[in-house]
Design a protein around this motif. Sequence first.
Motif, PDB file in Angstrom:
ATOM      1  N   CYS A  72       5.540   6.192   5.712  1.00  0.00           N
ATOM      2  CA  CYS A  72       5.349   5.380   5.161  1.00  0.00           C
ATOM      3  C   CYS A  72       6.562   4.159   4.817  1.00  0.00           C
ATOM      4  O   CYS A  72       6.172   2.502   4.847  1.00  0.00           O
ATOM      5  CB  CYS A  72       5.099   5.666   3.520  1.00  0.00           C
ATOM      6  SG  CYS A  72       4.382   7.193   3.114  1.00  0.00           S
ATOM      7  N   ALA A  73       7.400   3.945   5.626  1.00  0.00           N
ATOM      8  CA  ALA A  73       8.760   3.317   5.581  1.00  0.00           C
ATOM      9  C   ALA A  73       8.616   2.611   7.036  1.00  0.00           C
ATOM     10  O   ALA A  73       8.953   1.407   5.964  1.00  0.00           O
ATOM     11  CB  ALA A  73       9.959   3.806   5.639  1.00  0.00           C
ATOM     12  N   LEU A  74       7.531   2.645   7.034  1.00  0.00           N
ATOM     13  CA  LEU A  74       7.262   1.559   8.748  1.00  0.00           C
ATOM     14  C   LEU A  74       6.410   1.381   8.101  1.00  0.00           C
ATOM     15  O   LEU A  74       5.709   1.302   9.581  1.00  0.00           O
ATOM     16  CB  LEU A  74       7.347   2.990   9.888  1.00  0.00           C
ATOM     17  CG  LEU A  74       8.677   2.688  10.087  1.00  0.00           C
ATOM     18  CD1 LEU A  74       8.654   4.552  11.313  1.00  0.00           C
ATOM     19  CD2 LEU A  74       9.694   1.955   9.676  1.00  0.00           C
ATOM     20  N   GLY A  75       5.526   1.328   7.469  1.00  0.00           N
ATOM     21  CA  GLY A  75       4.353   1.075   7.165  1.00  0.00           C
ATOM     22  C   GLY A  75       4.038  -1.074   6.914  1.00  0.00           C
ATOM     23  O   GLY A  75       4.766  -1.367   7.301  1.00  0.00           O
ATOM     24  N   CYS A 135       6.063   4.690  -2.767  1.00  0.00           N
ATOM     25  CA  CYS A 135       7.432   4.886  -2.219  1.00  0.00           C
ATOM     26  C   CYS A 135       8.056   4.575  -1.522  1.00  0.00           C
ATOM     27  O   CYS A 135       8.867   3.730  -1.801  1.00  0.00           O
ATOM     28  CB  CYS A 135       8.082   6.547  -2.457  1.00  0.00           C
ATOM     29  SG  CYS A 135       6.855   7.334  -4.445  1.00  0.00           S
ATOM     30  N   GLY A 136       7.507   4.552  -0.429  1.00  0.00           N
ATOM     31  CA  GLY A 136       8.363   3.930   0.845  1.00  0.00           C
ATOM     32  C   GLY A 136       8.087   2.242   0.292  1.00  0.00           C
ATOM     33  O   GLY A 136       8.807   1.519   1.651  1.00  0.00           O
ATOM     34  N   LEU A 137       7.627   1.582  -0.385  1.00  0.00           N
ATOM     35  CA  LEU A 137       7.525  -0.163  -0.315  1.00  0.00           C
ATOM     36  C   LEU A 137       8.877  -0.184  -1.713  1.00  0.00           C
ATOM     37  O   LEU A 137       8.904  -1.423  -1.833  1.00  0.00           O
ATOM     38  CB  LEU A 137       6.497  -0.557  -0.615  1.00  0.00           C
ATOM     39  CG  LEU A 137       6.186  -0.631   0.684  1.00  0.00           C
ATOM     40  CD1 LEU A 137       4.203  -1.402   0.411  1.00  0.00           C
ATOM     41  CD2 LEU A 137       5.973  -1.023   1.682  1.00  0.00           C
ATOM     42  N   ARG A 164       9.439  -4.159  -1.840  1.00  0.00           N
ATOM     43  CA  ARG A 164      10.661  -4.325  -1.217  1.00  0.00           C
ATOM     44  C   ARG A 164      11.641  -5.183  -1.990  1.00  0.00           C
ATOM     45  O   ARG A 164      11.725  -5.882  -1.435  1.00  0.00           O
ATOM     46  CB  ARG A 164      10.921  -4.431   0.156  1.00  0.00           C
ATOM     47  CG  ARG A 164      10.622  -3.700   1.115  1.00  0.00           C
ATOM     48  CD  ARG A 164      10.503  -3.064   2.743  1.00  0.00           C
ATOM     49  NE  ARG A 164       9.791  -2.483   3.322  1.00  0.00           N
ATOM     50  CZ  ARG A 164       9.219  -2.405   3.725  1.00  0.00           C
ATOM     51  NH1 ARG A 164       8.167  -3.180   4.176  1.00  0.00           N
ATOM     52  NH2 ARG A 164       8.333  -1.077   4.111  1.00  0.00           N
TER      53      ARG A 164
END
Lengths: 623, 164
Positions: free
Chosen positions: A77-80, B135-137, B150
């Motif tokens: 997800c961090a690279l979405g 959560c990735g953002l 972010r």
Amino acid sequence: MIKTLDELNAVKAKAAEVVSTRVEHKDSGVRDVLVCGGTGCTSSGSANIIKALEEEIEKNGLKDKVNVIKTGCFGLCALGPIMIVYPEGVFYSKTEAEHIPEIVEQHLKNGEPVKKYLYSETVHEDGSIISLDETPFYKKQHRVALRNCGVINPEHIEEYIARDGYQALNKVLTTMSPDDVIKVITDSGLRGRGGAGFPTGRKWQFAKASVNEQKYVCCNADEGDPGAFMDRSVLEGDPHAVIEAMTIAGYAIGANQGYIYVRAEYPIAVERLEIAIRQAEEQGMLGDDIFGTGFKFHLGLRLGAGAFVCGEETALMTSIEGNRGEPRVRPPFPAVKGLFGKPTILNNVETYANICQIILNGAEWFAGMGTEKSKGTKVFALGGKIHNTGLVEVPMGTTLREVIEEIGGGIPNGKKFKAAQTGGPSGGCIPPQHLDIPIDYDNLISIGSMMGSGGLIVMDEDNCMVDIAKFFLEFTVDESCGKCTPCRIGTKRLYEILSKITEGKGTMEDLDKMEKLCYYIKDNALCGLGQTAPNPVLSTLRYFRDEYIAHVKDKTCPAGVCKSLLSYKIIADKCKGCSLCSKKCPVGAISGEIRNPFKIDSEKCIKCGVCMSNCKFGAIVKG
Amino acid sequence: MALKTSAVPFAGTAEQEARLKEIIAEHKDDPGALMPILQKAQEIYGYLPIEVQTIIAEEMDIPLEKVYGVVTFYAQFTTNPKGKYKISVCLGTACYVKGSGDIYNKLQERLGVESGGITPDGKFSLDACRCIGACGLAPVLTVNEDVYGRLTVDDVDKILAKYN
């Protein structure tokens, strides 16, 4: 309508062609472009990517040459937003709509991947491109529950069938007795993935043994642990896996009705479940005469309304019944008296996602993975201070270090690891000395945490452990249903003591008092959530007592988080007297003469940190 | 304990009431119908003031106390109207360890409202939410359907400016 295995296999053969580009990297002259339509990537704008793709494909006349497919979560997800192009299997990360014209022209039209937009880990220095499976993030993973996520279009039942979908249901209904099914699940060693780790086969056995004309199969998709999103990703990426497994469970225990209780906060998951249930009904995979065997099973959706306690099994059932979601005393257990007073089994989404694979591959295959008492794999949602936030599935027994450092890519900005939090508000914080412990249910409990649903939040040196304990207690106070006193009042008192400590007003007696209260709540609360609510306090007291003592005795917060204990200072030697900080200060607490060191009036300072983040010379420190 | 009533006068229309009654008639005999009916009612009215709860209690032939008890139990049911722009700040763990608490405080200060509150002009309402799963953002907030990720504290004013 599919009635026989032959008919199922006919659908499978036809759909297998469609997915072969993706699954076998087969070059049929047509490209598949998979765009993640999970919540993470949707939030970072994947819908715009799909729109831009469709426009450019149309413009370039590639409509017959390229399929654009919206899938579930790929995990990273961090690279979405994430986009994968098959048959090559190349991985575009952090895609922006502006990149699309170039990608369509150069790659989809002329066959040359646009390297500058690919995930950097997949492009070697010599320019060669490696497959995603060889990157550190995916190499150590083993996907069972997530096997279809990011591979199939979850809104097409045929693509699920192409991946052996509904084969397990056919096998169960036509060749196995309910006892056979339960035996396979028991022998596989599968334990509940929702947190407590109760053996699934035994749960089914109890419910089968309860004699009643009406029984229920429920699915707990009320994934309430903040920071855990694996169940949502399964529902978004592979909803049929859960539907098929629940039908199998219905056959095993003798139930004809199931309910999926899903969080209303997961709109994409709800929508895909609705589509999947409808398609399963149309194809006869749900209904009155499944595979012509006379077995009947229906499935309904129930939406939660934002109450953490409804993740507890008896509270969840009370909520489906249309009441306040308060837990009740067990026994009687749900297997005897559950939903609407009838025998019921409740399993979590990830547990169901393993069932069909166990039926198809056998109990031994599943039991061959993992540790002695924890079999199979576990999905973790990596979050917090870690490079590769996202979803990972690893065999039980993998160490935390492997997950955090190798798969997760370690901690950003050169910061030091402080703790990993597992199990959400019911779990605990694991310190660096336990990083090499193999992850399984029993090991995590022995070090004062628990598996929980699989949220894994990484914290670095900038996180204050007292503040984290307070954060979780604030959550528990807020979410306590109020039915039993130890939880309703006990957690509130814990929260108050923690607040006192973070304000620098705590005493050493408070620490003892808190510990005593924790054990009191553990022993006396009504439900599992109350009983585990003190875990964040106990585990931080156990491993980070020094930090508590620093707050109490030295009146300092070593991580620099607790505002009442902070003060901002200007280092005179470094200050150039540019006056930027005094202009930015919202309360006029900074004064001085241009080109001379400035000063902060600590009486006026509200400790917002604006001065520090604006200073170009690193002249402002907090401590 | 006093009933939680809204400061904003109830302005439901006859049409809304007719739609609600239709839904109740259709579902009231389903097992566990109250929650789905409340969810539909909140879709129709945007919130669940005591007037709407009363209609539901009468039509379903259950005590108002029962309806009120369920409404006030679940975080998603609100007895207050929401703003034109509904801001939710994620205070899930992943966002919290990355500083969403500061962002939330800044919004409270800028809007002059507390959690669950609405600005007097009805423009913004502010809520904390638990993990929207992006959560990735982290840290993230949402304004209606728009997701902002972010974030830093400095982004708050920029985001508010977009809607002013």
